[in-house]
Design an enzyme around this catalytic site. Structure first.
Site, PDB file in Angstrom:
ATOM      1  N   ARG A 237      61.050 129.437 -18.374  1.00  0.00           N
ATOM      2  CA  ARG A 237      59.611 129.545 -18.172  1.00  0.00           C
ATOM      3  C   ARG A 237      58.935 129.348 -19.523  1.00  0.00           C
ATOM      4  O   ARG A 237      59.430 129.818 -20.546  1.00  0.00           O
ATOM      5  CB  ARG A 237      59.236 130.933 -17.611  1.00  0.00           C
ATOM      6  CG  ARG A 237      59.587 131.137 -16.144  1.00  0.00           C
ATOM      7  CD  ARG A 237      58.730 130.259 -15.227  1.00  0.00           C
ATOM      8  NE  ARG A 237      58.953 130.525 -13.823  1.00  0.00           N
ATOM      9  CZ  ARG A 237      59.828 129.889 -13.039  1.00  0.00           C
ATOM     10  NH1 ARG A 237      60.567 128.923 -13.547  1.00  0.00           N
ATOM     11  NH2 ARG A 237      59.944 130.205 -11.761  1.00  0.00           N
ATOM     12  N   GLU A 266      50.794 125.286 -16.887  1.00  0.00           N
ATOM     13  CA  GLU A 266      51.216 124.096 -16.122  1.00  0.00           C
ATOM     14  C   GLU A 266      50.162 123.784 -15.072  1.00  0.00           C
ATOM     15  O   GLU A 266      49.601 124.709 -14.486  1.00  0.00           O
ATOM     16  CB  GLU A 266      52.565 124.376 -15.460  1.00  0.00           C
ATOM     17  CG  GLU A 266      53.666 124.575 -16.503  1.00  0.00           C
ATOM     18  CD  GLU A 266      55.018 124.935 -15.895  1.00  0.00           C
ATOM     19  OE1 GLU A 266      55.162 124.890 -14.663  1.00  0.00           O
ATOM     20  OE2 GLU A 266      55.921 125.271 -16.666  1.00  0.00           O
ATOM     21  N   HIS A 285      58.138 120.368 -14.914  1.00  0.00           N
ATOM     22  CA  HIS A 285      58.766 121.483 -14.184  1.00  0.00           C
ATOM     23  C   HIS A 285      59.551 120.942 -12.974  1.00  0.00           C
ATOM     24  O   HIS A 285      59.226 121.238 -11.820  1.00  0.00           O
ATOM     25  CB  HIS A 285      57.723 122.520 -13.745  1.00  0.00           C
ATOM     26  CG  HIS A 285      58.324 123.862 -13.437  1.00  0.00           C
ATOM     27  ND1 HIS A 285      57.710 125.048 -13.694  1.00  0.00           N
ATOM     28  CD2 HIS A 285      59.512 124.197 -12.892  1.00  0.00           C
ATOM     29  CE1 HIS A 285      58.474 126.059 -13.314  1.00  0.00           C
ATOM     30  NE2 HIS A 285      59.589 125.558 -12.821  1.00  0.00           N
TER      31      HIS A 285
HETATM   32  C1  DGY Z   1      62.242 128.195  -9.645  1.00  0.00           C
HETATM   33  O1  DGY Z   1      62.863 128.080  -8.597  1.00  0.00           O
HETATM   34  O2  DGY Z   1      61.954 129.288 -10.144  1.00  0.00           O
HETATM   35  C2  DGY Z   1      61.800 126.936 -10.289  1.00  0.00           C
HETATM   36  O3  DGY Z   1      61.522 127.083 -11.626  1.00  0.00           O
HETATM   37  C3  DGY Z   1      60.589 126.419  -9.575  1.00  0.00           C
HETATM   38  O4  DGY Z   1      59.519 127.271  -9.848  1.00  0.00           O
END
Ligand code: DGY
Length: 325
Positions: A237, A266, A285
């Protein structure tokens, strides 16, 4: 009477049919201001919610007095206030396992793309700038045999270690809240303190969840420990990293480059200084974004939701203390 489900993510026809069989479905197919207004309007009748990429805060959840379960189509649960959900006995489930390999593939794609300057050089070819054999100014750096440093040795960390160890002959070092003897044995991996890992790894890969403890974990002090040859990879993240400090480290040549799939905000601002740096590979992402994996995640979320609404414990329950049995 069928229970009411509000979907804020489109599902395949197969999964829609399964949900329709057991529940009344309201689909919000876009989280633009109009979609958000529809969501607010639908929340008062919702027993279940299914979706991703939406911060479901207490203000929104208070509009849903009948809510029993939320099935997140993600492994990360940083969009939810787990204590609040638990207090209200709302079951939160996620989609681990099914995305592990795909997300580790993304991690490796970023390692390779950044080290071998794949995006920069491919753009050079595309823009007609490839006029003669490339020389040292365009050379990258090897991946095989280099030290892979993994911060956060969960499922995705392990899948990265597997690729590095078996596929690329990389010595693996890792940092995690506890040592993992099984991982050490399988991949000949060695535990390091965070500062040791930052000093020793050629590739520093973040695979940690975002929590109150990990927010801002990597900042100016941590970048100062890295070597000018190191490459920083983030598939966890964005908020685990102080992005301004990362930009500064890249500009100052404190690190060689960065492969980033996640950002503090994002979508990434097109004016972000990160996008002016050739030694940054930025992706949208997309860690788990393949057709197969996204369908597997959605299937997992539908299973979790239907179980919860049927009064059964969902397989991937996040807030176990909300379960009354
Ligand atoms: C997750 O599954 O957490 C991915 O990062 C998509 O948000």
């Amino acid at each position: 009477m069928k229970k009411q489900v509000v979907l804020y993510k489109k599902l395949s026809p197969l999964l829609m049919a399964r949900l329709h069989e057991h529940t009344e479905v309201t689909l919000i197919d876009n989280l633009n201001p109009e979609g958000l207004a529809q969501l607010r309007e639908a929340l008062p009748r919702a027993h279940g919610l299914l979706g991703a990429s939406l911060k479901l805060d207490a203000e929104l959840l208070d509009l849903a007095p009948n809510l029993e379960a939320i099935a997140s189509v993600s492994v990360g649960v940083d969009n939810y206030d787990i204590d609040y959900l638990t207090e209200r006995r709302i079951l939160l489930s996620n989609t681990p396992d099914v995305l592990t390999e795909t997300t580790a593939d993304t991690g490796f794609a970023l390692i390779l793309a950044t080290a071998r300057r794949v995006v920069e050089l491919a753009n050079m070819v595309r823009s007609g700038q490839w006029k003669r054999n490339i020389g040292p100014a365009h050379f990258g750096t090897d991946v095989h045999g280099k030290t892979l440093g993994i911060i956060g040795m969960g499922r995705i960390g392990e899948a990265l270690a597997q690729r590095g160890h078996f596929g690329f002959g990389m010595p693996v070092i890792y940092h995690s809240h506890s040592a993992k003897p099984a991982v050490e044995q399988r991949f000949n991996a060695q535990y390091r303190s965070l500062p040791e890992l930052l000093q020793q790894a050629d590739f520093i890969c973040l695979t940690l969840p975002l929590t109150a403890e990990t927010e801002g974990l990597i900042g100016a002090e941590e970048f100062a420990l890295m070597r000018p040859e190191s490459i920083f990879i983030n598939i966890s993240r964005g908020k685990v990293v102080d992005e301004a400090a990362l930009i500064e480290a890249l500009r100052a040549g404190q690190i060689r480059g960065a492969g980033l799939d996640v950002f503090e905000r994002e979508p990434l601002d097109p004016d972000s200084p990160l996008l002016t740096l050739n030694n940054v590979v930025a992706t949208p992402h997309m860690g788990s974004a393949t057709h197969e994996t996204r369908e597997a995640m959605a299937t997992c979320a539908v299973d979790n939701l239907l179980m919860a609404l049927a009064g059964k414990r969902p397989k991937n329950l996040v807030n176990a203390s909300a379960w009354q049995g």
